[in-house]
Design a protein around this motif. Structure first.
Motif, PDB file in Angstrom:
ATOM      1  N   GLU A  51     -52.477  -9.629 -32.110  1.00  0.00           N
ATOM      2  CA  GLU A  51     -53.665  -9.839 -31.295  1.00  0.00           C
ATOM      3  C   GLU A  51     -53.504 -11.139 -30.523  1.00  0.00           C
ATOM      4  O   GLU A  51     -53.168 -12.177 -31.102  1.00  0.00           O
ATOM      5  CB  GLU A  51     -54.926  -9.858 -32.166  1.00  0.00           C
ATOM      6  CG  GLU A  51     -55.192  -8.512 -32.837  1.00  0.00           C
ATOM      7  CD  GLU A  51     -56.597  -8.398 -33.404  1.00  0.00           C
ATOM      8  OE1 GLU A  51     -57.516  -9.019 -32.829  1.00  0.00           O
ATOM      9  OE2 GLU A  51     -56.764  -7.691 -34.409  1.00  0.00           O
ATOM     10  N   PHE A  52     -53.736 -11.068 -29.209  1.00  0.00           N
ATOM     11  CA  PHE A  52     -53.553 -12.216 -28.329  1.00  0.00           C
ATOM     12  C   PHE A  52     -54.907 -12.827 -27.981  1.00  0.00           C
ATOM     13  O   PHE A  52     -55.851 -12.117 -27.635  1.00  0.00           O
ATOM     14  CB  PHE A  52     -52.846 -11.792 -27.037  1.00  0.00           C
ATOM     15  CG  PHE A  52     -51.517 -11.103 -27.266  1.00  0.00           C
ATOM     16  CD1 PHE A  52     -50.742 -11.398 -28.377  1.00  0.00           C
ATOM     17  CD2 PHE A  52     -51.043 -10.155 -26.369  1.00  0.00           C
ATOM     18  CE1 PHE A  52     -49.526 -10.772 -28.588  1.00  0.00           C
ATOM     19  CE2 PHE A  52     -49.831  -9.524 -26.566  1.00  0.00           C
ATOM     20  CZ  PHE A  52     -49.069  -9.834 -27.681  1.00  0.00           C
ATOM     21  N   ALA A  53     -54.978 -14.143 -28.064  1.00  0.00           N
ATOM     22  CA  ALA A  53     -56.230 -14.831 -27.759  1.00  0.00           C
ATOM     23  C   ALA A  53     -56.513 -14.785 -26.261  1.00  0.00           C
ATOM     24  O   ALA A  53     -55.600 -14.684 -25.435  1.00  0.00           O
ATOM     25  CB  ALA A  53     -56.150 -16.280 -28.230  1.00  0.00           C
ATOM     26  N   GLN A  54     -57.789 -14.862 -25.921  1.00  0.00           N
ATOM     27  CA  GLN A  54     -58.174 -14.915 -24.514  1.00  0.00           C
ATOM     28  C   GLN A  54     -57.548 -16.145 -23.861  1.00  0.00           C
ATOM     29  O   GLN A  54     -57.634 -17.252 -24.379  1.00  0.00           O
ATOM     30  CB  GLN A  54     -59.699 -14.978 -24.383  1.00  0.00           C
ATOM     31  CG  GLN A  54     -60.190 -15.001 -22.942  1.00  0.00           C
ATOM     32  CD  GLN A  54     -61.710 -15.010 -22.866  1.00  0.00           C
ATOM     33  OE1 GLN A  54     -62.394 -15.003 -23.889  1.00  0.00           O
ATOM     34  NE2 GLN A  54     -62.240 -15.026 -21.658  1.00  0.00           N
ATOM     35  N   GLY A  55     -56.886 -15.933 -22.738  1.00  0.00           N
ATOM     36  CA  GLY A  55     -56.257 -17.032 -22.024  1.00  0.00           C
ATOM     37  C   GLY A  55     -54.870 -17.395 -22.513  1.00  0.00           C
ATOM     38  O   GLY A  55     -54.213 -18.258 -21.926  1.00  0.00           O
ATOM     39  N   ALA A  56     -54.383 -16.740 -23.585  1.00  0.00           N
ATOM     40  CA  ALA A  56     -53.043 -17.056 -24.100  1.00  0.00           C
ATOM     41  C   ALA A  56     -51.961 -16.617 -23.116  1.00  0.00           C
ATOM     42  O   ALA A  56     -50.900 -17.227 -23.031  1.00  0.00           O
ATOM     43  CB  ALA A  56     -52.822 -16.392 -25.451  1.00  0.00           C
ATOM     44  N   ASP A  57     -52.221 -15.535 -22.404  1.00  0.00           N
ATOM     45  CA  ASP A  57     -51.308 -15.044 -21.366  1.00  0.00           C
ATOM     46  C   ASP A  57     -49.903 -14.813 -21.927  1.00  0.00           C
ATOM     47  O   ASP A  57     -48.906 -15.314 -21.398  1.00  0.00           O
ATOM     48  CB  ASP A  57     -51.269 -16.031 -20.196  1.00  0.00           C
ATOM     49  CG  ASP A  57     -50.567 -15.459 -18.967  1.00  0.00           C
ATOM     50  OD1 ASP A  57     -50.374 -14.228 -18.919  1.00  0.00           O
ATOM     51  OD2 ASP A  57     -50.205 -16.248 -18.074  1.00  0.00           O
ATOM     52  N   ILE A  58     -49.825 -14.034 -23.004  1.00  0.00           N
ATOM     53  CA  ILE A  58     -48.530 -13.712 -23.604  1.00  0.00           C
ATOM     54  C   ILE A  58     -47.777 -12.764 -22.669  1.00  0.00           C
ATOM     55  O   ILE A  58     -48.279 -11.706 -22.299  1.00  0.00           O
ATOM     56  CB  ILE A  58     -48.701 -13.058 -24.989  1.00  0.00           C
ATOM     57  CG1 ILE A  58     -49.505 -13.971 -25.928  1.00  0.00           C
ATOM     58  CG2 ILE A  58     -47.340 -12.721 -25.593  1.00  0.00           C
ATOM     59  CD1 ILE A  58     -48.828 -15.263 -26.292  1.00  0.00           C
ATOM     60  N   ARG A  59     -46.548 -13.140 -22.306  1.00  0.00           N
ATOM     61  CA  ARG A  59     -45.749 -12.337 -21.371  1.00  0.00           C
ATOM     62  C   ARG A  59     -44.715 -11.482 -22.091  1.00  0.00           C
ATOM     63  O   ARG A  59     -44.467 -10.338 -21.707  1.00  0.00           O
ATOM     64  CB  ARG A  59     -45.037 -13.251 -20.369  1.00  0.00           C
ATOM     65  CG  ARG A  59     -45.964 -14.204 -19.613  1.00  0.00           C
ATOM     66  CD  ARG A  59     -46.891 -13.490 -18.657  1.00  0.00           C
ATOM     67  NE  ARG A  59     -47.714 -14.421 -17.910  1.00  0.00           N
ATOM     68  CZ  ARG A  59     -47.359 -14.969 -16.745  1.00  0.00           C
ATOM     69  NH1 ARG A  59     -46.189 -14.686 -16.204  1.00  0.00           N
ATOM     70  NH2 ARG A  59     -48.171 -15.805 -16.122  1.00  0.00           N
ATOM     71  N   THR A  60     -44.056 -12.054 -23.111  1.00  0.00           N
ATOM     72  CA  THR A  60     -43.076 -11.300 -23.896  1.00  0.00           C
ATOM     73  C   THR A  60     -43.222 -11.689 -25.362  1.00  0.00           C
ATOM     74  O   THR A  60     -43.688 -12.789 -25.688  1.00  0.00           O
ATOM     75  CB  THR A  60     -41.623 -11.580 -23.459  1.00  0.00           C
ATOM     76  OG1 THR A  60     -41.306 -12.951 -23.706  1.00  0.00           O
ATOM     77  CG2 THR A  60     -41.414 -11.246 -21.992  1.00  0.00           C
ATOM     78  N   LEU A  61     -42.803 -10.783 -26.234  1.00  0.00           N
ATOM     79  CA  LEU A  61     -42.826 -11.039 -27.671  1.00  0.00           C
ATOM     80  C   LEU A  61     -41.665 -10.284 -28.300  1.00  0.00           C
ATOM     81  O   LEU A  61     -41.527  -9.074 -28.115  1.00  0.00           O
ATOM     82  CB  LEU A  61     -44.149 -10.583 -28.278  1.00  0.00           C
ATOM     83  CG  LEU A  61     -44.321 -10.752 -29.787  1.00  0.00           C
ATOM     84  CD1 LEU A  61     -44.254 -12.221 -30.179  1.00  0.00           C
ATOM     85  CD2 LEU A  61     -45.651 -10.163 -30.235  1.00  0.00           C
ATOM     86  N   SER A  62     -40.813 -11.014 -29.021  1.00  0.00           N
ATOM     87  CA  SER A  62     -39.646 -10.401 -29.660  1.00  0.00           C
ATOM     88  C   SER A  62     -39.691 -10.644 -31.160  1.00  0.00           C
ATOM     89  O   SER A  62     -40.094 -11.719 -31.614  1.00  0.00           O
ATOM     90  CB  SER A  62     -38.344 -10.992 -29.101  1.00  0.00           C
ATOM     91  OG  SER A  62     -38.250 -10.800 -27.711  1.00  0.00           O
ATOM     92  N   THR A  63     -39.256  -9.646 -31.921  1.00  0.00           N
ATOM     93  CA  THR A  63     -39.131  -9.793 -33.363  1.00  0.00           C
ATOM     94  C   THR A  63     -37.979  -8.918 -33.833  1.00  0.00           C
ATOM     95  O   THR A  63     -37.276  -8.301 -33.023  1.00  0.00           O
ATOM     96  CB  THR A  63     -40.453  -9.434 -34.075  1.00  0.00           C
ATOM     97  OG1 THR A  63     -40.356  -9.795 -35.456  1.00  0.00           O
ATOM     98  CG2 THR A  63     -40.774  -7.955 -33.946  1.00  0.00           C
TER      99      THR A  63
END
Length: 280
Positions: free
Chosen positions: A114-126
């Motif tokens: 879950e991404f916070a408002q305004g975090a603006d996550i562009r990529t996520l790797s695991t």
């Protein structure tokens, strides 16, 4: 039959054969492009997605074929216990939640972010465990409640039962240690960092290599990452996240202030750290 009759029959047969060859020559490339591999056919024949989709999302519409979310993973994994997966998001779509599903795993939902408002996550790797040839689905939910889905097919097997890479005593001693790496370039508007957590993340399907008894499941269930006192994202995880969980992410939010990470596992242990340097 007359000689002319035989000639007509032979000519007709040759014409039909030539027509068949012509049709195959035209259809061949197109058929090759759409044909599924034997592995994909096998996976689709017994695909769990048809049952998983309504269980996870009810009758909500899942939109396919957009740039809202993209997924990248190797077509054939080198190690089924540590398969890299990268998710990318369209910054204009304001993605707030992502569900990562490994269809054929014993516990298919690998993680929910879950991404916070305004975090603006562009990529996520695991990195994840893959137990059988499978589709991996990623479902993004935007701020307006719409769902977008994408998938990729991965050839791997046995990842959930693969022996741990580390000696259990060493893993227990290092458990909970965290490291944060930052990759920002000067003046960058999009920032990048990687959180690494020492944890065996036992799946419950692995065996002790000495006693041959099953090792009880013990894994990170919850994670929260903040920056400068403001939340960036949270994760709820399961047995499909690999040993020593790693999360690399790019974000467009204000980069001021230190990172802070807090994780907890199935035994109720809590690990927490504030990172003050670029590598700490």
């Amino acid at each position: 039959m007359t000689r002319n009759g035989r000639n007509r029959t032979t000519s007709r047969g040759a014409a039909l054969a030539a027509s068949a060859i012509f049709v195959l020559a035209i259809a061949g490339p197109a058929a090759a492009q759409t044909a599924l591999s034997p592995e994909q056919k096998a996976a689709e024949a017994s695909s769990a997605w048809a049952d998983l989709r309504p269980d996870l999302f009810g009758d909500r519409e899942l939109v396919e074929g957009t740039d809202t979310i993209a997924i990248e993973a190797p077509k054939r994994a080198t190690d089924p216990a540590i398969v890299p997966v990268t998710l990318s998001f369209d910054p204009k779509m304001d993605v707030r939640k992502v569900t990562l599903v490994i269809d054929e795993n014993p516990s298919p939902v690998a993680a929910t972010f879950e991404f916070a408002q305004g975090a603006d996550i562009r990529t996520l790797s695991t990195r994840v465990r893959v137990n059988a040839y499978t589709d991996i689905h990623a479902v993004a939910e935007t701020a307006d409640g719409k769902l977008f889905v994408t998938k990729t097919f991965v050839k791997a097997a046995g990842g959930c039962a693969a022996p741990a890479a580390k000696d259990p005593e060493v893993a227990a001693k290092e458990m909970g240690k965290m490291k944060m790496r930052q990759f920002d370039a000067d003046g960058a508007s999009v920032h990048e960092a990687q959180l690494m957590i020492r944890h065996p993340n036992n799946s419950g399907l692995q065996k002790d290599q000495v006693t041959l008894l099953y090792i009880p499941a013990h894994f990170v269930t919850d994670l929260q990452v903040d920056k400068g006192g403001r939340p960036l994202f949270t994760m709820t995880g399961g047995i499909s996240i690999s040993e020593d969980p790693s999360f690399r992410f790019a974000y467009g939010a204000d980069a001021a202030g230190p990172f802070h990470a807090k994780a907890s596992d199935t035994e109720g242990k809590v690990f927490e750290k504030t990172f003050t340097g670029e590598q700490s």
